[in-house]
Design an enzyme around this catalytic site. Structure first.
Site, PDB file in Angstrom:
ATOM      1  N   LYS A  11      -4.840  -8.960  81.246  1.00  0.00           N
ATOM      2  CA  LYS A  11      -3.822  -8.126  80.602  1.00  0.00           C
ATOM      3  C   LYS A  11      -2.620  -7.921  81.530  1.00  0.00           C
ATOM      4  CE  LYS A  11      -7.009  -5.553  77.575  1.00  0.00           C
ATOM      5  NZ  LYS A  11      -7.461  -4.177  77.187  1.00  0.00           N
ATOM      6  N   TYR A  51      -4.945  -7.468  67.806  1.00  0.00           N
ATOM      7  CA  TYR A  51      -5.677  -6.208  67.751  1.00  0.00           C
ATOM      8  C   TYR A  51      -5.774  -5.652  66.331  1.00  0.00           C
ATOM      9  CZ  TYR A  51      -6.058  -5.625  72.840  1.00  0.00           C
ATOM     10  OH  TYR A  51      -6.404  -5.752  74.172  1.00  0.00           O
ATOM     11  N   PHE A  59      -4.573   4.928  68.734  1.00  0.00           N
ATOM     12  CA  PHE A  59      -3.994   4.311  69.922  1.00  0.00           C
ATOM     13  C   PHE A  59      -3.396   2.933  69.652  1.00  0.00           C
ATOM     14  CE2 PHE A  59      -8.563   3.395  69.821  1.00  0.00           C
ATOM     15  CZ  PHE A  59      -8.600   2.015  69.973  1.00  0.00           C
ATOM     16  N   ARG A  87     -18.492 -10.729  78.245  1.00  0.00           N
ATOM     17  CA  ARG A  87     -18.445  -9.284  77.961  1.00  0.00           C
ATOM     18  C   ARG A  87     -19.236  -8.501  79.009  1.00  0.00           C
ATOM     19  NH1 ARG A  87     -14.952  -6.919  74.277  1.00  0.00           N
ATOM     20  NH2 ARG A  87     -16.496  -5.266  74.081  1.00  0.00           N
ATOM     21  N   THR A  93     -15.832  -0.738  78.209  1.00  0.00           N
ATOM     22  CA  THR A  93     -14.404  -0.642  77.845  1.00  0.00           C
ATOM     23  C   THR A  93     -13.676   0.388  78.698  1.00  0.00           C
ATOM     24  OG1 THR A  93     -14.916  -1.304  75.573  1.00  0.00           O
ATOM     25  CG2 THR A  93     -12.830  -0.148  75.935  1.00  0.00           C
ATOM     26  N   ARG A 104     -14.124  -4.691  85.318  1.00  0.00           N
ATOM     27  CA  ARG A 104     -13.485  -3.377  85.144  1.00  0.00           C
ATOM     28  C   ARG A 104     -14.045  -2.364  86.150  1.00  0.00           C
ATOM     29  NH1 ARG A 104     -13.898  -3.771  78.581  1.00  0.00           N
ATOM     30  NH2 ARG A 104     -11.784  -4.516  78.120  1.00  0.00           N
ATOM     31  N   ASN A 114      -7.175  -1.590  81.429  1.00  0.00           N
ATOM     32  CA  ASN A 114      -8.507  -1.986  81.907  1.00  0.00           C
ATOM     33  C   ASN A 114      -8.594  -3.487  82.202  1.00  0.00           C
ATOM     34  OD1 ASN A 114      -8.488  -2.816  79.286  1.00  0.00           O
ATOM     35  ND2 ASN A 114     -10.279  -1.661  78.642  1.00  0.00           N
ATOM     36  N   HIS A 117      -9.352  -8.549  78.554  1.00  0.00           N
ATOM     37  CA  HIS A 117      -9.862  -8.620  77.187  1.00  0.00           C
ATOM     38  C   HIS A 117     -10.828  -9.791  77.097  1.00  0.00           C
ATOM     39  CE1 HIS A 117     -10.047  -8.918  72.796  1.00  0.00           C
ATOM     40  NE2 HIS A 117      -9.981 -10.217  72.994  1.00  0.00           N
ATOM     41  N   GLU A 128      -9.384 -15.497  67.739  1.00  0.00           N
ATOM     42  CA  GLU A 128      -8.484 -15.196  68.857  1.00  0.00           C
ATOM     43  C   GLU A 128      -8.078 -16.468  69.606  1.00  0.00           C
ATOM     44  OE1 GLU A 128     -10.679 -12.272  71.083  1.00  0.00           O
ATOM     45  OE2 GLU A 128     -10.468 -10.761  69.505  1.00  0.00           O
TER      46      GLU A 128
HETATM   47  N1  UDP Z   1      -8.398   1.506  74.040  1.00  0.00           N
HETATM   48  C1  UDP Z   1      -7.612   2.616  74.233  1.00  0.00           C
HETATM   49  N2  UDP Z   1      -8.069   3.834  73.783  1.00  0.00           N
HETATM   50  C2  UDP Z   1      -9.279   3.974  73.179  1.00  0.00           C
HETATM   51  C3  UDP Z   1     -10.075   2.838  72.984  1.00  0.00           C
HETATM   52  C4  UDP Z   1      -9.609   1.602  73.430  1.00  0.00           C
HETATM   53  O1  UDP Z   1      -6.517   2.523  74.773  1.00  0.00           O
HETATM   54  O2  UDP Z   1      -9.640   5.098  72.800  1.00  0.00           O
HETATM   55  C5  UDP Z   1      -7.907   0.195  74.482  1.00  0.00           C
HETATM   56  C6  UDP Z   1      -8.676  -0.362  75.681  1.00  0.00           C
HETATM   57  O3  UDP Z   1      -7.737  -0.878  76.615  1.00  0.00           O
HETATM   58  C7  UDP Z   1      -9.514  -1.478  75.068  1.00  0.00           C
HETATM   59  C8  UDP Z   1      -8.677  -1.905  73.869  1.00  0.00           C
HETATM   60  O4  UDP Z   1      -8.060  -0.717  73.417  1.00  0.00           O
HETATM   61  O5  UDP Z   1      -9.734  -2.545  75.984  1.00  0.00           O
HETATM   62  C9  UDP Z   1      -9.469  -2.523  72.752  1.00  0.00           C
HETATM   63  O6  UDP Z   1     -10.532  -1.669  72.410  1.00  0.00           O
HETATM   64  P1  UDP Z   1     -12.007  -2.237  72.172  1.00  0.00           P
HETATM   65  O7  UDP Z   1     -12.823  -1.142  71.611  1.00  0.00           O
HETATM   66  O8  UDP Z   1     -11.922  -3.503  71.381  1.00  0.00           O
HETATM   67  O9  UDP Z   1     -12.525  -2.532  73.659  1.00  0.00           O
HETATM   68  P2  UDP Z   1     -12.785  -3.905  74.437  1.00  0.00           P
HETATM   69  O10 UDP Z   1     -13.267  -4.913  73.433  1.00  0.00           O
HETATM   70  O11 UDP Z   1     -11.484  -4.307  75.080  1.00  0.00           O
HETATM   71  O12 UDP Z   1     -13.825  -3.563  75.475  1.00  0.00           O
HETATM   72 MG    MG Z   2     -12.467  -5.460  71.616  1.00  0.00          MG
END
Ligand code: UDP
Ligand code: MG
Length: 138
Positions: A11, A51, A59, A87, A93, A104, A114, A117, A128
């Protein structure tokens, strides 16, 4: 068990902080093959598509602004069970909950920034990868 391909994004915070080498290195050392690599500035439209699953979340606007705030390094990684292994290597996350030893857990502290992705399912990976590598993979 199957060889899979998955999308990773270093990112904008990872690019700004000079962490791409560290992140790529971890995946190479684990044994993944790089099938695509592209440094690009994500447009608002691409960020919204990428997204889309979070469109209704409070958010969403900030998420799209952030992912388009500077260059990202997009990687197509290939390897055994790539989607779930990547993952696991990423960690939870919210970096506050990410285990030490994960990307992370070692490199990030804030939920919004974080550093990485990774696609969360076969369907997400296919969708994607097509978004970020429209001309296909090597
Ligand atoms: N995110 C955020 N606020 C939240 C939840 C998620 O800013 O309350 C951001 C975070 O950077 C995350 C991204 O949104 O990586 C996508 O969320 P997801 O649940 O898909 O998490 P990921 O797959 O990236 O672990
Ligand atoms: Mg995700």
């Amino acid at each position: 068990m199957a060889v899979e391909r998955t999308l990773v994004l270093c990112k904008p915070d990872a690019v700004r902080r000079g962490l791409c080498g560290e992140i790529v290195s971890r995946f190479e050392q684990r044994g993944f093959q790089i099938r695509g690599a592209r440094l690009l500035k994500v447009s608002k439209a691409l960020g919204q598509q990428h997204y889309a699953e979070h469109k209704a979340r409070p958010f969403f606007g900030e998420l799209v602004s952030f992912i388009s705030s500077g260059p990202v390094l997009a990687l197509a990684l290939e390897g055994e069970s790539a989607i779930s292994v990547v993952r696991t290597m990423m960690g939870a996350t919210n970096p506050a909950d990410s285990a030490p030893g994960t990307i992370r857990g070692d490199l990030a502290l804030e939920l919004a920034e974080n550093v990485i992705h990774g696609s969360d399912s076969k369907a997400s990976a296919k969708r994607e990868l097509a978004l970020f590598f429209p001309d296909g993979l090597v």
